[in-house]
Design a protein around this motif. Structure first.
Motif, PDB file in Angstrom:
ATOM      1  N   SER A   1      -1.177  16.323  10.658  1.00  0.00           N
ATOM      2  CA  SER A   1      -2.250  17.274  10.358  1.00  0.00           C
ATOM      3  C   SER A   1      -1.816  18.320   9.333  1.00  0.00           C
ATOM      4  CB  SER A   1      -2.706  17.972  11.637  1.00  0.00           C
ATOM      5  OG  SER A   1      -1.690  18.838  12.129  1.00  0.00           O
ATOM      6  N   LEU A   2      -0.506  18.498   9.184  1.00  0.00           N
ATOM      7  CA  LEU A   2       0.019  19.509   8.258  1.00  0.00           C
ATOM      8  C   LEU A   2       0.527  18.903   6.959  1.00  0.00           C
ATOM      9  CD1 LEU A   2       2.089  21.541  10.857  1.00  0.00           C
ATOM     10  CD2 LEU A   2      -0.091  22.220   9.863  1.00  0.00           C
ATOM     11  N   SER A   3       0.887  17.612   6.979  1.00  0.00           N
ATOM     12  CA  SER A   3       1.540  16.977   5.839  1.00  0.00           C
ATOM     13  C   SER A   3       0.698  15.814   5.346  1.00  0.00           C
ATOM     14  CB  SER A   3       2.941  16.487   6.231  1.00  0.00           C
ATOM     15  OG  SER A   3       3.591  15.907   5.142  1.00  0.00           O
ATOM     16  N   ALA A   4       0.080  15.971   4.167  1.00  0.00           N
ATOM     17  CA  ALA A   4      -0.806  14.953   3.622  1.00  0.00           C
ATOM     18  C   ALA A   4      -0.017  13.889   2.885  1.00  0.00           C
ATOM     19  CB  ALA A   4      -1.821  15.615   2.687  1.00  0.00           C
ATOM     20  N   ALA A   5      -0.760  12.962   2.221  1.00  0.00           N
ATOM     21  CA  ALA A   5      -0.132  11.869   1.483  1.00  0.00           C
ATOM     22  C   ALA A   5       0.745  12.416   0.360  1.00  0.00           C
ATOM     23  CB  ALA A   5      -1.208  10.955   0.915  1.00  0.00           C
ATOM     24  N   PRO A   6       1.815  11.694   0.030  1.00  0.00           N
ATOM     25  CA  PRO A   6       2.722  12.167  -1.026  1.00  0.00           C
ATOM     26  C   PRO A   6       2.078  12.117  -2.392  1.00  0.00           C
ATOM     27  CG  PRO A   6       3.291   9.939  -0.378  1.00  0.00           C
ATOM     28  CD  PRO A   6       2.224  10.395   0.570  1.00  0.00           C
ATOM     29  N   GLN A   7       2.577  12.952  -3.288  1.00  0.00           N
ATOM     30  CA  GLN A   7       2.145  12.906  -4.679  1.00  0.00           C
ATOM     31  C   GLN A   7       3.102  12.035  -5.472  1.00  0.00           C
ATOM     32  OE1 GLN A   7       1.596  16.704  -6.452  1.00  0.00           O
ATOM     33  NE2 GLN A   7       0.062  17.380  -4.982  1.00  0.00           N
TER      34      GLN A   7
ATOM     35  N   MET B   1       9.559   4.585  -1.498  1.00  0.00           N
ATOM     36  CA  MET B   1       9.470   4.158  -0.100  1.00  0.00           C
ATOM     37  C   MET B   1       8.034   3.778   0.265  1.00  0.00           C
ATOM     38  SD  MET B   1      11.996   6.915   1.800  1.00  0.00           S
ATOM     39  CE  MET B   1      11.722   6.157   3.401  1.00  0.00           C
ATOM     40  N   THR B   2       7.841   2.538   0.666  1.00  0.00           N
ATOM     41  CA  THR B   2       6.538   2.084   1.155  1.00  0.00           C
ATOM     42  C   THR B   2       6.576   1.802   2.646  1.00  0.00           C
ATOM     43  OG1 THR B   2       7.096  -0.193   0.541  1.00  0.00           O
ATOM     44  CG2 THR B   2       5.864   1.115  -1.071  1.00  0.00           C
ATOM     45  N   ASP B   3       7.762   1.573   3.185  1.00  0.00           N
ATOM     46  CA  ASP B   3       7.938   1.341   4.615  1.00  0.00           C
ATOM     47  C   ASP B   3       8.493   2.612   5.236  1.00  0.00           C
ATOM     48  OD1 ASP B   3       8.287   0.312   7.132  1.00  0.00           O
ATOM     49  OD2 ASP B   3      10.191  -0.671   6.664  1.00  0.00           O
TER      50      ASP B   3
ATOM     51  N   ALA C   1       0.838  -1.201   0.000  1.00  0.00           N
ATOM     52  CA  ALA C   1       0.000   0.000   0.000  1.00  0.00           C
ATOM     53  C   ALA C   1       0.869   1.244   0.000  1.00  0.00           C
ATOM     54  CB  ALA C   1      -0.905  -0.006   1.227  1.00  0.00           C
ATOM     55  N   ALA C   2       0.398   2.260  -0.688  1.00  0.00           N
ATOM     56  CA  ALA C   2       1.120   3.529  -0.697  1.00  0.00           C
ATOM     57  C   ALA C   2       1.052   4.158   0.693  1.00  0.00           C
ATOM     58  CB  ALA C   2       0.517   4.472  -1.731  1.00  0.00           C
ATOM     59  N   PRO C   3       2.097   4.822   1.147  1.00  0.00           N
ATOM     60  CA  PRO C   3       2.072   5.448   2.471  1.00  0.00           C
ATOM     61  C   PRO C   3       1.010   6.532   2.542  1.00  0.00           C
ATOM     62  CG  PRO C   3       4.002   6.149   1.218  1.00  0.00           C
ATOM     63  CD  PRO C   3       3.371   5.046   0.442  1.00  0.00           C
ATOM     64  N   LEU C   4       0.467   6.718   3.747  1.00  0.00           N
ATOM     65  CA  LEU C   4      -0.595   7.696   3.953  1.00  0.00           C
ATOM     66  C   LEU C   4      -0.057   9.088   4.242  1.00  0.00           C
ATOM     67  CD1 LEU C   4      -3.036   5.535   6.122  1.00  0.00           C
ATOM     68  CD2 LEU C   4      -3.104   5.964   3.656  1.00  0.00           C
ATOM     69  N   ARG C   5       1.235   9.196   4.326  1.00  0.00           N
ATOM     70  CA  ARG C   5       1.863  10.499   4.553  1.00  0.00           C
ATOM     71  C   ARG C   5       3.137  10.584   3.719  1.00  0.00           C
ATOM     72  NH1 ARG C   5       6.362   9.692   7.486  1.00  0.00           N
ATOM     73  NH2 ARG C   5       6.486   7.936   8.945  1.00  0.00           N
ATOM     74  N   ARG C   6       3.672  11.777   3.663  1.00  0.00           N
ATOM     75  CA  ARG C   6       4.913  11.968   2.927  1.00  0.00           C
ATOM     76  C   ARG C   6       6.091  11.394   3.717  1.00  0.00           C
ATOM     77  NH1 ARG C   6       2.553  17.380   2.567  1.00  0.00           N
ATOM     78  NH2 ARG C   6       1.732  17.726   0.480  1.00  0.00           N
ATOM     79  N   PRO C   7       7.060  10.804   3.039  1.00  0.00           N
ATOM     80  CA  PRO C   7       8.279  10.393   3.737  1.00  0.00           C
ATOM     81  C   PRO C   7       8.994  11.607   4.321  1.00  0.00           C
ATOM     82  CG  PRO C   7       8.129   9.339   1.584  1.00  0.00           C
ATOM     83  CD  PRO C   7       7.055  10.384   1.625  1.00  0.00           C
ATOM     84  N   ARG C   8       9.687  11.386   5.425  1.00  0.00           N
ATOM     85  CA  ARG C   8      10.435  12.450   6.089  1.00  0.00           C
ATOM     86  C   ARG C   8      11.928  12.198   5.882  1.00  0.00           C
ATOM     87  NH1 ARG C   8       7.334  10.803  11.511  1.00  0.00           N
ATOM     88  NH2 ARG C   8       5.197  11.385  10.928  1.00  0.00           N
TER      89      ARG C   8
END
Length: 317
Positions: free
Chosen positions: A230-236, A217-219, A10-17
């Motif tokens: 709350s400030l950073s949504a899923a990656p594009q 990155m998926t993990d 599954a694609a990550p629900l947030r952007r990688p950091r």
């Protein structure tokens, strides 16, 4: 009984950091401002010894200070903060790269005026590390010692950027440093590159590489953080078509950019042609680093020296 069909990850629900780290004066802030396309994204009039970690997220208008108890408050400036009680700051920015990943800027690890806890506290929040090392004294033993103590999860997907290539006296010196660091850092990093941070072409190349890394990155091992979420949504996703064509170029010490001529034959010509046409960012990042070496190989008639490294056999994945 038939086996259930295996579903793709599954694609990550947030952007990688991506945590940008390195010793004092390794060019971390300059690299970040270059990636953001904004020379003043991080305060230029605040010394490195007075700036806590800064978490950059895409969009919005956040400028928050988070204390060690996890309490966030809005701030007009990042100057004059109590470093003994500041965990990190959160700053929003409209840069395109922040649609693909968050950036965590950290103080220099060798700064005697900054306690190591200031940047070490950010490690549990990171998903991958980009380590910056100054080309004039690249990959010192002190850096190696710090890296070997990194959490195992952050030693995966690790990137080493040799910065300030323009401070080396000539191209031969650039090649020498790159060969040595490739050799010595191969057990520790998945990819190594060298860049002049005053050269937009170099910085753009690093940006494309990081977009490709983030997209794969998926993990994401970084700890959950309600405020950042709350400030950073899923990656594009990285674009797969219609991207701007790339002009193959050679970067000389001092920041001079010289167009690379089209090779007459072989793999170098094929790669040059691919870059000179509309191509997706992921493909461009994969081949851009090879073009200059391959062309110079044709010029010299010698075996190509690798410009990127992969983890050595037996190393933890």
């Amino acid at each position: 009984m038939s086996r259930p069909t295996q579903r793709p990850a599954a694609a990550p629900l947030r952007r990688p950091r991506l945590l940008i780290a390195g010793e004092f004066s390794a060019g971390k802030t300059k690299l970040i401002n270059g990636l953001l396309g904004d020379a003043h994204a991080l305060p230029s009039n605040v010394t490195a010894t007075a700036l806590p970690p800064v978490w950059l997220v895409g969009g919005g208008d956040a400028r928050l200070v988070v204390d060690l108890q996890g309490t966030a408050r809005r701030a007009e400036t990042l100057e004059g903060l109590d470093l003994n009680d500041t965990h990190y700051c959160v700053v929003s920015h409209s840069a395109a790269c922040l649609k693909h990943f968050d950036i965590i800027d950290t103080p220099g690890t060798s700064d005697p005026n900054m306690p190591p806890e200031s940047w070490e506290r950010m490690l549990p929040l990171a998903d991958a590390v980009v380590w910056c090392t100054n080309a004039t004294q690249a990959w010192r033993q002190s850096e190696k010692a710090i890296w070997q103590d990194m959490p195992a999860a952050l030693r995966r997907n690790a990137t080493l950027v040799i910065t300030h290539a323009d401070r080396l006296p000539d191209e031969r010196s650039v090649e020498k440093v790159l060969r040595r660091v490739n050799r010595d850092a191969a057990p520790f990093f998945d990819r190594v590159s060298i860049a002049s941070l005053i050269n937009p072409h170099d910085v753009a190349r690093i940006g494309r590489d990081l977009i490709t890394l983030a997209g794969a990155m998926t993990d994401l091992p970084g700890a959950e953080n309600a405020l950042a979420s709350s400030l950073s949504a899923a990656p594009q996703p990285a674009p797969t078509h219609g991207a701007q064509a790339i002009t193959p170029q050679r970067v000389r010490p001092g920041g001079t950019v010289v167009p690379l001529p089209r090779p007459q034959k072989g793999r170098a010509r094929s790669l040059w042609d691919r870059l000179s046409k509309n191509t997706d960012l992921a493909d461009a990042a994969a081949v851009l680093a090879q073009v200059e070496t391959l062309i110079e190989t044709l010029d010299r008639g010698a075996p190509a020296a690798p410009t990127r490294v992969r983890r050595g056999a037996g190393e933890e994945d």
